[in-house]
Enzyme design. Structure first.
Site, PDB file in Angstrom:
ATOM      1  N   HIS A  51       0.936  -1.178   0.013  1.00  0.00           N
ATOM      2  CA  HIS A  51       0.130   0.071   0.066  1.00  0.00           C
ATOM      3  C   HIS A  51       0.812   1.491   0.063  1.00  0.00           C
ATOM      4  CE1 HIS A  51      -3.964  -2.130   1.573  1.00  0.00           C
ATOM      5  NE2 HIS A  51      -3.519  -2.639   0.604  1.00  0.00           N
ATOM      6  N   GLU A  53       1.067   3.735   2.049  1.00  0.00           N
ATOM      7  CA  GLU A  53       1.719   4.039   3.122  1.00  0.00           C
ATOM      8  C   GLU A  53       2.952   3.507   3.479  1.00  0.00           C
ATOM      9  OE1 GLU A  53      -2.866   3.793   4.313  1.00  0.00           O
ATOM     10  OE2 GLU A  53      -1.576   3.138   2.786  1.00  0.00           O
ATOM     11  N   ARG A 185     -11.286   5.121 -21.255  1.00  0.00           N
ATOM     12  CA  ARG A 185     -11.445   3.445 -21.232  1.00  0.00           C
ATOM     13  C   ARG A 185     -10.390   2.949 -20.174  1.00  0.00           C
ATOM     14  NH1 ARG A 185     -12.227   1.537 -27.667  1.00  0.00           N
ATOM     15  NH2 ARG A 185     -14.436   2.167 -27.725  1.00  0.00           N
ATOM     16  N   ASP A 201     -20.956  -2.282 -36.110  1.00  0.00           N
ATOM     17  CA  ASP A 201     -19.993  -1.573 -36.216  1.00  0.00           C
ATOM     18  C   ASP A 201     -18.554  -2.652 -35.950  1.00  0.00           C
ATOM     19  OD1 ASP A 201     -20.931   0.599 -36.248  1.00  0.00           O
ATOM     20  OD2 ASP A 201     -20.900   1.181 -33.935  1.00  0.00           O
ATOM     21  N   GLU A 298     -20.733   2.220 -23.620  1.00  0.00           N
ATOM     22  CA  GLU A 298     -20.865   2.799 -24.840  1.00  0.00           C
ATOM     23  C   GLU A 298     -21.785   2.108 -25.984  1.00  0.00           C
ATOM     24  OE1 GLU A 298     -16.941   3.696 -26.423  1.00  0.00           O
ATOM     25  OE2 GLU A 298     -15.917   2.793 -24.772  1.00  0.00           O
ATOM     26  N   SER A 306     -32.598   1.286 -22.311  1.00  0.00           N
ATOM     27  CA  SER A 306     -32.787   0.102 -21.153  1.00  0.00           C
ATOM     28  C   SER A 306     -32.008   0.213 -19.913  1.00  0.00           C
ATOM     29  CB  SER A 306     -32.226  -1.409 -21.993  1.00  0.00           C
ATOM     30  OG  SER A 306     -33.220  -1.528 -22.944  1.00  0.00           O
TER      31      SER A 306
END
Length: 376
Positions: A51, A53, A185, A201, A298, A306
């Protein structure tokens, strides 16, 4: 700006270096300050590693004795993949700890602060608290709800169109905005689209940034109730390189499911909504269970609608281009039936506006519980 705020901003900048790499852990940065000198710096690079710290104290060495530790999130006081940070702080003889915000994790919240205070360490909490919360918004959201923070991203014209009436959408916005999308992203745990986008696409749905050799590739999530995804699509062909989850329902072909799994994709069968599509709330729960803290949606018109109807959208990012597309049949950002009365409109709290070359980026938060003023 106070001295504490100045050092906390430095800790926040350090923490941000872990963006896109630390999940399911939060981003944390730490500074050890002796007098006016920073003698130790550290940030959490990824889950399972030391971590912030610990790294800052390790760099400071003996200079940490009697010094002040600045950290944007409360130090942990439990054993996880690594030992508790409170132990390292106490052993280093730090005199004072300044932390930005309490950790929302029930295993941590308040316990790290209490232990340090019991052992005579002066602890101050709440320095730049809002900034500290904002940096780790997905983590705070996940701890409160058990599901990822979902950001709906759209690229649209001034008149709200995401494509022409023929479906042509390359490109609505500028190259500058598209590069920003790839940076966005890279900061997310998962990217989500519907099968309609895949069929139309054939996207790769990856992070592509110039000059970057080692890039975090988020989990690709394809919402595909009946497993219509083509075996020759880019998503399928690159499944061995980028983690990919296809969310389907029991109505999908088991033969197709087996084939996709053989090609390296993960397929999850989820409950159906009343219209026979993947239950998006169940999907969010599933993603939360696997430690996904943030999702960038996206999608196309239908999936966006929805998602809003299901109540899973938390933020919006709209890249607006100075163009007029026009046409009643040109698709807008949000599909579905929509609302009947204006007072039913979903309120959005706008956070900020940014210029990206010729485009404007609008960032906002969905306000589901806010009351809407009425003229009646």
């Amino acid at each position: 700006m106070t001295r504490d705020e100045s050092f906390m901003r430095q800790a926040l900048r350090l923490a941000a270096r872990g963006r896109g790499k630390t999940s399911p852990n939060p981003m944390v940065g730490a500074l050890v300050v002796r007098g006016k000198e920073v003698v130790g710096r550290g940030y959490h690079p990824r889950a399972g590693e030391p971590h912030a710290e610990v790294l800052a104290l390790r760099e400071a060495g003996e200079k940490s004795r009697g010094a002040t530790l600045y950290v944007n999130l409360e130090p942990c006081d439990h054993y996880g993949r690594t030992p508790p940070c409170t132990e390292a702080i106490l052993q280093s003889r730090i005199r004072r700890v300044v932390c930005g915000v309490k950790d929302p994790n029930p295993l941590v919240s308040g316990k790290g602060i209490d232990r340090l205070r019991r052992h005579g360490v002066q602890v101050e909490v709440g320095v730049l608290e809002e900034e500290c919360r904002r940096l780790n918004a997905p983590f705070f959201h996940f701890m409160a709800t058990g599901r990822p923070l979902l950001v709906l991203k759209g690229a649209l014209s001034l008149d709200g169109k995401i494509a022409t009436r023929t479906g042509d959408s390359r490109w609505v916005t500028s190259a500058i905005s598209r590069r920003e999308v790839h940076r966005l992203r890279a900061s997310m745990d998962a990217l989500m689209v519907g099968i309609g986008t895949v069929l139309k696409d054939d996207p790769l749905l990856t992070v592509r940034l110039p000059g970057k050799k080692r890039i975090h590739q988020p989990l690709r999530v394809i919402v595909d109730s009946r497993l219509r995804i083509p075996l020759h699509s880019q998503i399928v062909k690159t499944a061995g390189e980028v983690p990919t989850l296809v969310a389907a329902t029991a109505s999908a072909s088991t033969r197709k499911m087996k084939r996709l799994m053989e090609m390296g994709l993960e397929v999850s069968t989820l409950p159906q909504d009343p219209e026979g599509r993947v239950d998006l709330s169940a999907l969010m729960k599933k993603l939360g269970e696997r430690g996904v803290l943030s999702v960038l949606l996206e999608g196309g018109t239908r999936l966006n609608g929805s998602a809003l109807e299901a109540g899973i959208v938390d933020r919006i990012l709209l890249f607006i281009a100075p163009k007029i597309i026009g046409g009643e049949k040109a698709p807008g950002l949000i599909g579905g039936e929509g609302i009947d009365r204006m007072k039913e409109a979903l309120p959005v709290k706008f956070v900020r506006l940014r210029r990206l070359g010729p485009d404007i980026l609008v960032e906002g938060e969905i306000q589901r519980k806010s009351s809407v003023d009425s003229d009646e």
